[in-house]
Structure formats: C-alpha cells, structure tokens
Enzyme design. Structure first.
Site, PDB file in Angstrom:
ATOM      1  N   HIS A  49      31.489 -11.753  -9.009  1.00 26.87           N
ATOM      2  CA  HIS A  49      31.785 -10.862  -7.886  1.00 26.87           C
ATOM      3  C   HIS A  49      31.387 -11.436  -6.538  1.00 26.87           C
ATOM      4  CE1 HIS A  49      33.291  -7.718 -10.369  1.00 26.87           C
ATOM      5  NE2 HIS A  49      32.177  -7.575 -11.036  1.00 26.87           N
ATOM      6  N   ARG A  74      26.337 -16.618 -13.448  1.00 25.83           N
ATOM      7  CA  ARG A  74      27.314 -15.770 -14.121  1.00 25.83           C
ATOM      8  C   ARG A  74      28.705 -16.314 -13.849  1.00 25.83           C
ATOM      9  NH1 ARG A  74      27.982  -9.259 -13.487  1.00 25.83           N
ATOM     10  NH2 ARG A  74      28.427  -9.772 -11.291  1.00 25.83           N
ATOM     11  N   ASP A  88      27.713 -28.425 -17.086  1.00 26.11           N
ATOM     12  CA  ASP A  88      27.692 -29.801 -16.572  1.00 26.11           C
ATOM     13  C   ASP A  88      27.037 -29.873 -15.195  1.00 26.11           C
ATOM     14  OD1 ASP A  88      30.907 -30.956 -17.944  1.00 26.11           O
ATOM     15  OD2 ASP A  88      28.911 -30.730 -18.846  1.00 26.11           O
ATOM     16  N   GLU A 153      28.657  -3.965 -20.956  1.00 22.89           N
ATOM     17  CA  GLU A 153      28.977  -3.187 -19.749  1.00 22.89           C
ATOM     18  C   GLU A 153      30.289  -2.424 -19.878  1.00 22.89           C
ATOM     19  OE1 GLU A 153      29.128  -5.782 -16.402  1.00 22.89           O
ATOM     20  OE2 GLU A 153      30.175  -7.383 -17.462  1.00 22.89           O
ATOM     21  N   ASP A 179      29.624  -1.479 -14.167  1.00 23.42           N
ATOM     22  CA  ASP A 179      30.834  -1.552 -14.992  1.00 23.42           C
ATOM     23  C   ASP A 179      30.764  -0.576 -16.151  1.00 23.42           C
ATOM     24  OD1 ASP A 179      31.309  -4.987 -14.277  1.00 23.42           O
ATOM     25  OD2 ASP A 179      32.748  -3.388 -13.894  1.00 23.42           O
TER      26      ASP A 179
END
Ligand SMILES: O=C(O)C(=O)C[C@H](O)[C@@H](O)CO
Length: 268
Positions: A49, A74, A88, A153, A179
């Site tokens: 977000h 996230r 990575d 969520e 959520d």
C-alpha cells in the site's frame, strides 16, 4: 549489506519474546534511517500500500543497515518472482498479504527456498543478500535466516488458520484488521465489535496452533493490549501517522484555533 547472520525476529518469536515495530510507508530512506535509531525491534517497508519500487526498497534497506535493526518487507502480492526479488535485495523477514489457504502458504514458503525443496531462482553471486557473492555458503544456508509471516485478513483466511499454521516454514500469522473489517462487511471500521470478536478468536486459534501471532495495532492503547494478550509481533504505528500527528499537534500549540483537519478514523 545482508549476509548470513541470525534473524533476530525469528529467534525472538521462537523464544516467545515480543517484537515491536513501525510501519514505513513514506518510502523515504531518511525517514527509515531516523526511525531505525528510535529503539524499535523492526521496521516494515510496505510494498503493498506504499509506492515502493525495488529501488526505493533497496535504498531504505541500505539506509538502516548500519543500525542493525531487522527489516521486514511486505510484497504487493504472493508472487513468486517478486518474493525472490525482495530476498535477493536482502530482505530476510517477509510479511505476505492476504493468505487464505494452506496451498498459498506452501507456495509462499517454497518461494523462499532454493530447489529442490523450493522454487526460488538462484542468483547468489549478484545478490545483495549474499553480500554480492562474498557469503560462500549463502545458497546452502539462506533459508536459516528467512522469517515468513503470513497475513490473515479475510474471512477465508480466518477459516483456514489451522491449515495455514500447520504449513512447515510458516513462522507466524499476522492479523490485518483493516482488510479483515472489509471482508467481514465493516469497511473502514476495524474497531467494530464483530471484527474485534473475530480477531480475538483468531488470536486464540493461532495460539492453540502453537504459532506466534502478529497484528497491526490501531493505536498505542491497542498495541499495549495486544502485547498483554501475548501477541508477539506488533506494529504500533506508521511513519505517516507520526508525521501527520506531530505536525498537527505542533501547529495547534502555536495557532490554537488550527484544529485537527484529520479525516480518517483510524490514526494508522
Ligand atoms: O489490513 C490491515 O490492517 C493491514 O494489513 C495493515 C494495513 O494494510 C496498513 O497499511 C495500515 O493501513
């Protein structure tokens, strides 16, 4: 620069020690570096977000590296290729959104493991995670330092808690109240009684599975309450919320009629 060293979040969760963190959504290396020096156990860089790119994520990881704080990231989705790019870059703790089945959980864990047990693509000689090839045993031991935290969520996610928790390689389950509220029909109202009851039941079930729980706390009082309930991985606020609240409070101290023009109900 990430090379092989113990993941303090994973170690703490296994030992039952709380880990308190702050949500970074400004995508600012300077803000991350400032917050990294404030005593939190972790900072989360939000790729779902917040307008983070791999380049802005890298810059924030580099900005906080010297502090020794654990970085959490996230990804915007459960996509295997994106998870590989995050790993990575040197991300060692993942918070993966909207997990709703054991099959999804298995795929996410596999994305953090190299073949033959997993599906992570191999690029150790060029990846920051391996110290750009200076950690010779990175390929063999990378999985030891990766912590996988999955978000519960939605109503389907609630229904699948036990099967998700049972997946090998899942280190914790994290409740996303906003959520979850939307999924339960209470968009914008994570404090609704039905949402709070669902969260309480979810935390009880996660504990019954023997797995650590995490949550995005709605305010400091909620954070203290969750820690008191035994939730171990708690986000206590956001960089944006801190900036907005601090700026508003400062102006009100100088211009008393300034008032608080905040429109959202949840100061996250
Ligand atoms: O659903 C939630 O709540 C979360 O996952 C946290 C939010 O996405 C975070 O961005 C704060 O709004």
């Amino acid at each position: 620069m990430s090379a092989l060293r113990p993941n303090r979040i994973a170690e703490a969760l296994r030992a039952g020690r709380p880990q308190i963190g702050l949500w970074q959504a400004l995508t600012s290396p300077a803000a991350a570096e400032i917050c990294a020096g404030c005593g939190f156990d972790w900072l989360l860089f939000d790729g779902e977000h917040a307008p983070n790119t791999l380049q802005t994520l890298l810059a924030q990881l580099q900005a906080v590296a010297a502090s020794g704080i654990e970085s959490v990231a996230r990804p915007p989705s459960q996509d295997r290729a994106v998870i590989a790019q995050y790993l990575d870059l040197g991300v060692r703790t993942l918070l993966v959104p909207m997990v709703e089945s054991a099959a999804q959980a298995r795929a996410i864990v596999a994305a953090t493991r190299y073949p033959p047990v997993g599906t992570r693509g191999v690029a150790s000689s060029t990846s920051r995670a391996s110290g750009f090839g200076t950690a010779p045993d990175y390929l063999a031991r990378a999985h030891e330092q990766i912590c996988v935290i999955l978000q519960i969520e939605s109503r389907p996610g609630l229904d699948a808690i036990e099967e998700i928790a049972a997946v090998e390689g899942v280190d914790a389950l994290f409740i996303g109240p906003s959520d979850l509220a939307a999924s339960l029909g209470h968009l914008g109202d994570p404090r609704h009684g039905e949402v709070q009851a669902a969260i309480a039941d979810a935390l009880r079930r996660i504990a019954a599975c023997g797995k650590p729980a995490g949550i995005f706390a709605l305010d400091p009082e909620d954070a203290r309450a969750r820690l008191g309930q035994g939730v171990l991985f708690v986000s206590v606020g956001t960089d944006i919320g801190l900036l907005r609240a601090g700026a508003t409070r400062l102006l009100a101290q100088v211009r008393p009629d300034a008032g608080d023009r905040r429109t959202d109900a949840v100061p996250t």
